[in-house]
Scaffold this active site. Structure first.
Site, PDB file in Angstrom:
ATOM      1  N   CYS A   1      31.545 -11.836   6.664  1.00  0.00           N
ATOM      2  CA  CYS A   1      30.917 -10.522   6.691  1.00  0.00           C
ATOM      3  C   CYS A   1      30.436 -10.135   5.293  1.00  0.00           C
ATOM      4  CB  CYS A   1      31.885  -9.475   7.217  1.00  0.00           C
ATOM      5  SG  CYS A   1      33.256  -9.093   6.106  1.00  0.00           S
TER       6      CYS A   1
ATOM      7  N   ALA B   1      28.478 -17.645   3.267  1.00  0.00           N
ATOM      8  CA  ALA B   1      29.239 -16.620   2.547  1.00  0.00           C
ATOM      9  C   ALA B   1      28.665 -15.219   2.770  1.00  0.00           C
ATOM     10  CB  ALA B   1      29.271 -16.954   1.060  1.00  0.00           C
ATOM     11  N   HIS B   2      29.339 -14.233   2.157  1.00  0.00           N
ATOM     12  CA  HIS B   2      28.961 -12.832   2.374  1.00  0.00           C
ATOM     13  C   HIS B   2      27.552 -12.508   1.852  1.00  0.00           C
ATOM     14  CE1 HIS B   2      31.426 -12.252  -1.578  1.00  0.00           C
ATOM     15  NE2 HIS B   2      30.189 -12.592  -1.860  1.00  0.00           N
ATOM     16  N   ASN B   3      26.874 -11.637   2.608  1.00  0.00           N
ATOM     17  CA  ASN B   3      25.550 -11.112   2.252  1.00  0.00           C
ATOM     18  C   ASN B   3      24.457 -12.181   2.207  1.00  0.00           C
ATOM     19  OD1 ASN B   3      27.609  -9.095   0.661  1.00  0.00           O
ATOM     20  ND2 ASN B   3      25.823  -8.016   1.495  1.00  0.00           N
TER      21      ASN B   3
ATOM     22  N   SER C   1      25.171 -13.946  -1.168  1.00  0.00           N
ATOM     23  CA  SER C   1      23.950 -13.203  -1.496  1.00  0.00           C
ATOM     24  C   SER C   1      22.717 -14.083  -1.663  1.00  0.00           C
ATOM     25  CB  SER C   1      24.161 -12.352  -2.759  1.00  0.00           C
ATOM     26  OG  SER C   1      25.188 -11.411  -2.559  1.00  0.00           O
TER      27      SER C   1
END
Length: 350
Positions: free
Chosen positions: A220, A241-243, A261
């Site tokens: 998330c 991974a996140h974002n 990201s």
């Protein structure tokens, strides 16, 4: 499940050459075909099997003319490989979506709505305030947390875990062991050498027609959403991974990891065991070779890269060609050094 050759030909917009009333009950390879099977011929090196196969029907491409007498019925289509793929897809839909009903025991939380034609396998859990669409198939031991939305005709195979607030679109397939919405890897180093956990408050969004392989994980977002765009296909054992944002119709092979990201464009192809750095962008149509390490942004669309750190594929291939010649080059240099020393000793060179 049984269908006539005529029914299958109609589905594939094909023309029958032979008996269209014959019954087909399963699919097979052309070299392994038996009565009741349907197969296909798309590669010329398998043509010999066409004359010996016991398959009831074989799909072939337009323009193909057999060189020997056949004992099988032909279905002639524009492209045999694509047509057989379509047939496999339809067959899979029949198998996957045939399951209906609610087994016991299961759990459904309060204020959760579930559409028609649901299948909910034993020991599955659906939290509160969820919205489950029509014809969704939830296999045994699936865990769906609170406030999750799942669109129509989506399949979650056994053991899938979906964390709170995640959104899954229509016609998605999530294979066994996949985890959607687990915490991103966020830890802030402290002065004493310890790490403080950074709360991960966002969610994951899977748009329509997304496929997630077995034991893959999609974290998330710290805030906002990790997004897998429409039509993206992610293989087994992939870490997102996140974002991160994965573009439309991008495919990612097994054992690839994408750090936080990073934005990957649409129609990209990322091979196995690729490592992608965080906070970079990869342009639309990029092709990344196996075991590459992508450490910086790729700005130009449609290029192929490889190596660690990854760079242009043509340059990479030239580099590998030179690398293979290094032992021979070393021998040549040593031989030249010896010749120069001899010339110096003879006084020819100063």
């Amino acid at each position: 499940m049984k269908f006539t050759v005529k029914q299958i030909a109609h589905l594939l917009n094909g023309e029958v050459r032979g008996d269209d009333s014959l019954i087909i009950s399963q699919l097979s390879k052309i070299e392994e075909g038996s009565q009741g099977d349907i197969s296909f011929l798309a590669n010329a090196k398998y043509e010999s099997f066409l004359y010996t196969t016991n398959a009831t029907a074989v799909i072939v491409s337009q323009g193909f003319e057999p060189k020997k007498k056949l004992s099988t019925t032909l279905i002639i289509v524009k492209n045999a490989y694509i047509a057989f793929t379509q047939l496999l897809e339809e067959y899979q839909k029949i198998l996957n979506f045939s399951k209906k009903g609610i087994e016991q025991p299961v759990f459904v939380g309060e204020n959760t709505t579930i559409g028609e034609e649901i299948y909910q396998g034993a020991f599955s859990y659906i939290g509160k305030n969820c919205k489950i669409g029509t014809n969704v198939k939830i296999y045994p031991q699936v865990y769906i947390s609170d406030n999750v939305s799942i669109g129509d005709n989506t399949i979650l195979y056994a053991g899938v875990k979906v964390y709170e607030n995640c959104i899954i679109g229509n016609y998605c397939v999530i294979h066994s062991g996949a985890v959607i919405g687990s915490d991103g890897f966020g830890f802030a180093p402290q002065a004493d050498g310890t790490y403080k956990t950074i709360p991960q408050l966002g969610n994951v969004i899977l748009e329509n027609n997304v496929s997630i392989g077995s034991n893959s994980t999609i974290d998330c977002a710290t805030m906002g959403s990790t997004i897998i765009r429409e039509g993206a296909k992610i293989d087994n054992l992939v870490q997102i991974a996140h974002n991160v944002e994965i573009g439309q119709n991008t495919v990612i092979a097994a054992q690839t990891g994408v750090a936080g990201s990073t934005k990957i464009g649409k129609n990209c192809v990322i091979a196995g065991q690729v490592g992608v750095n965080g906070h970079i962008a990869i342009a639309d149509g990029t092709k990344v070779g196996g075991q590459a390490g992508v450490t910086k942004s790729v700005r130009k669309e449609g290029i192929s890269i490889n190596g660690t750190p990854a760079f242009d594929l043509n340059d990479y291939l030239r580099s590998m060609s030179i690398l293979r010649k290094l032992p021979a080059l070393e021998k040549q240099v040593r031989a030249l050094e010896t010749q120069v020393e001899e010339l110096i000793n003879q006084g020819v060179l100063a």
